[in-house]
Design a protein around this motif. Structure first.
Motif, PDB file in Angstrom:
ATOM      1  N   HIS A 282       0.851  -1.205   0.000  1.00 58.28           N
ATOM      2  CA  HIS A 282       0.000   0.000   0.000  1.00 58.28           C
ATOM      3  C   HIS A 282       0.877   1.242   0.000  1.00 58.28           C
TER       4      HIS A 282
ATOM      5  N   TRP B 267       9.373   4.314  11.274  1.00 59.66           N
ATOM      6  CA  TRP B 267       9.051   2.947  11.711  1.00 59.66           C
ATOM      7  C   TRP B 267      10.194   2.487  12.615  1.00 59.66           C
TER       8      TRP B 267
ATOM      9  N   HIS C  11       9.748   6.204   5.715  1.00 56.91           N
ATOM     10  CA  HIS C  11       9.249   6.122   4.327  1.00 56.91           C
ATOM     11  C   HIS C  11       8.323   7.277   4.007  1.00 56.91           C
TER      12      HIS C  11
ATOM     13  N   HIS D  41       4.909  -0.032  -0.055  1.00 54.26           N
ATOM     14  CA  HIS D  41       5.594  -0.910   0.902  1.00 54.26           C
ATOM     15  C   HIS D  41       4.655  -1.984   1.402  1.00 54.26           C
TER      16      HIS D  41
ATOM     17  N   SER E  18       4.874  -5.840   4.252  1.00 55.27           N
ATOM     18  CA  SER E  18       5.730  -6.703   5.073  1.00 55.27           C
ATOM     19  C   SER E  18       5.215  -8.124   4.973  1.00 55.27           C
TER      20      SER E  18
ATOM     21  N   ARG F 237       8.721  -9.702  16.125  1.00 51.99           N
ATOM     22  CA  ARG F 237       9.051  -8.459  15.419  1.00 51.99           C
ATOM     23  C   ARG F 237       8.015  -7.413  15.800  1.00 51.99           C
TER      24      ARG F 237
HETATM   25  O1  AKG Z   1       4.897  -3.077  10.301  1.00 50.41           O
HETATM   26  C1  AKG Z   1       4.227  -3.504   9.366  1.00 50.41           C
HETATM   27  O2  AKG Z   1       4.161  -4.692   9.132  1.00 50.41           O
HETATM   28  C2  AKG Z   1       3.468  -2.564   8.457  1.00 50.41           C
HETATM   29  C3  AKG Z   1       3.809  -1.131   8.708  1.00 50.41           C
HETATM   30  C4  AKG Z   1       3.275  -0.178   7.706  1.00 50.41           C
HETATM   31  O3  AKG Z   1       2.659  -0.522   6.738  1.00 50.41           O
HETATM   32  C5  AKG Z   1       3.544   1.249   7.907  1.00 50.41           C
HETATM   33  O4  AKG Z   1       4.195   1.614   8.905  1.00 50.41           O
HETATM   34  O5  AKG Z   1       3.098   2.085   7.074  1.00 50.41           O
END
Ligand code: AKG
Length: 250
Positions: free
Chosen positions: A123, A141, A203, A209, A211, A220
């Motif tokens: 997304h 993040w 980001h 991105h 995960s 995690r």
């Molecule tokens: O930590 C994740 O798995 C997703 C995080 C994410 O999409 C974001 O921080 O925009």
């Protein structure tokens, strides 16, 4: 000393990488002791939230290991995360990337328990938020635990912040999983972005991105704090956004 304000030259180099790739990782923003305290507070927050859920919500949000997939607004609800969001080292990096004077727009903790944490589909944050200024938003993040390809670190499409905001659609019953169609993603290459514990992956709001699931025996946990410049507004949000949650940190 629990956070290191990076030298100006290192921040400027990070800004160049951010402008080129749409993301950049800085190691050593926080030390391990501060991340241990943040991880313990995240776990306590999760226990409080789970205790308040009814059975249906619990079935939807809680993974094995007893953690929710994510929790919203740690910066609003937990003093420790409020202090983390205002840490000079973090704010200095954020201001280098998007400009001086920032607010926290949104924050979340993402849990990926060992051998269980589910994937987050691809997304673009700017699709969710709909900012008037596409360059006015950055997500920091924070790796509460070391994040690797095996335990589900973020993966980015380098340079995608310079491209369009793609249409997103949510699978039935998963409104929070708005995502880009596979037909678009099939043409794109993703780069894994491992982050050492206490490091921060930043980001751009336009960067694609995702995960993967956690395939390792190690948890995690990450805190994602989305900052915006003072002049950034949300004219076209796709998710409910409560302006009262916006918090000035400078
Ligand atoms: O930590 C994740 O798995 C997703 C995080 C994410 O999409 C974001 O921080 O925009």
């Amino acid at each position: 000393m629990t956070a290191t304000v990076m030298a100006t030259a290192a921040l400027h180099a990070a800004r160049e990488r951010f402008r080129r790739d749409g993301h950049v990782t800085l190691a050593g923003i926080f030390d391990a002791a501060r991340m241990d305290a943040a991880g313990a507070d995240a776990d306590a927050f999760a226990s409080d939230v789970i205790a308040g859920l009814d059975a249906a919500a619990r079935a939807k949000h809680v993974e094995t290991g007893g953690r929710p997939r994510w929790i919203d607004h740690p910066v609003r609800h937990r003093p420790l995360f409020r202090r983390l969001a205002a840490a000079p080292a973090l704010v200095a990096a954020v201001e280098t990337l998007i400009g001086p004077g920032v607010d926290v727009y949104f924050s979340q903790i993402f849990f990926k328990p060992p051998l269980d944490g589910s994937p987050k589909p691809a997304h673009q944050d700017n699709f969710y938020a709909g900012p008037n200024d596409p360059d006015g938003l950055v997500t920091a993040w924070i790796a509460l635990d070391e994040a690797t390809p095996e335990n589900g670190c973020l993966e980015f499409v380098d340079g995608s912040h310079r491209g369009p905001i793609h249409p997103h659609a949510a699978p039935p019953g998963q409104p929070h999983h708005l995502q880009i169609a596979a037909a678009i993603l099939d043409r794109l290459a993703f780069t894994a972005a491992p982050v050492p514990k206490g490091g921060v992956s930043f980001h751009h709001g336009g960067t694609i991105h995702r995960s993967a699931a956690n395939r390792s025996a190690r948890a995690r946990r990450a805190a994602a704090i989305t900052y915006v410049t003072k002049t950034t507004r949300f004219d076209d949000p796709r998710l409910n956004y409560d302006p009262a949650m916006r918090l000035p940190v400078t």
